[in-house]
Design a protein around this motif. Structure first.
Motif: not given
Length: 253
Positions: A157-161, A185-186, A188-189
């Motif tokens: 979903y984000t670069d931290r998922t 932020e996993e 949504e930012r």
């Protein structure tokens, strides 16, 4: 498979209080014709009843067997006021989530009535690997994220998922050690959340309470504070619901 499907239908109906065949299909992988047939079998056996056309509820026979009510409305009578108080104390949205079939779903949200701005997490399903409410439940029931279920399911979903099964397993180890899950932020930012289950086993292990806010509000130290607060709340709620004795060692020293 037959018994598993019957059990899943009873769980879904019991949690929602009332459910249609469409509700059951939405929370499971049971085809509609099969779900309809199984529901009719459960009605004939007295395990379900149909108080209104098209809706089904737990039947009197099953109520006599369990002598308990774990439906959403019954649980919210106890849990909602506690979440409301926390929302006002912290100026953030607090929520209740529940394992529903193969999904974790946010089923209730309390927001602060103090005039402060807040972020509403929204209702509905959450991915098992990318939201604190779901990860908290998965940590105490790791079979929910078994390899066969993970195949193709770790969506980014984000670069931290977290999308690597080994990284996810390590994350669940951290959650079990801390007693609560954090999502930064996993999904949504700019958004962070913290959650923990009500108990480690039993019905309480399928329920999680949590809070969400922006990263500006939920700093690392604030997330830690919220995590300990939620852990204490879960212990108190479990006791109020009659589950406390089995989980009295839940709060870390």
């Amino acid at each position: 498979m037959h018994l598993e499907r019957l059990t899943l239908i009873l769980e879904i109906v019991g949690q929602k209080g009332r459910a249609s065949v469409a509700d059951i299909c939405a929370q499971s992988d049971i085809p509609k014709p099969t779900a309809y047939r199984l529901v009719q079998d459960l009605v004939l056996s007295g395990l379900l009843e149909s108080p209104t056309r098209g809706e089904f509820a737990i039947g009197i026979r099953l109520k006599r067997i369990t002598l308990s009510d774990h439906s959403d409305p019954a649980l919210l009578q106890v849990i909602a006021p506690v979440l409301s108080g926390a929302a006002n104390d912290y100026g953030a949205a607090f929520f209740l989530s529940r394992l529903r079939g193969h999904w974790v779903e946010i089923i209730h949200v309390e927001t602060p009535q103090t005039g402060v701005s807040f972020l509403h997490p929204g209702m509905g399903k959450r991915p098992m690997h990318a939201c604190s409410c779901a990860k908290a439940i998965a940590a105490v029931s790791p079979e929910l994220l078994s390899q066969d279920r993970l195949d193709g399911q770790l969506k980014r979903y984000t670069d931290r998922t977290i999308t690597d099964p080994k990284d996810l397993a390590a994350e669940l180890d951290v959650i079990r050690a801390k007693g609560y899950a954090v999502c930064v932020e996993e999904l949504e930012r700019g958004i962070s959340s913290v959650a923990t289950t009500l108990t480690k086993t039993g019905v309480g292990a399928t329920l999680s309470i949590g809070a969400t806010a922006s990263l500006r509000v939920f700093t690392p130290s604030k997330r830690e504070k919220i995590g300990h607060t939620l852990t204490t709340m879960s212990h108190e709620l479990a006791r109020a619901l009659g589950w406390g004795e089995a989980d009295k060692e839940r709060i870390p020293a």
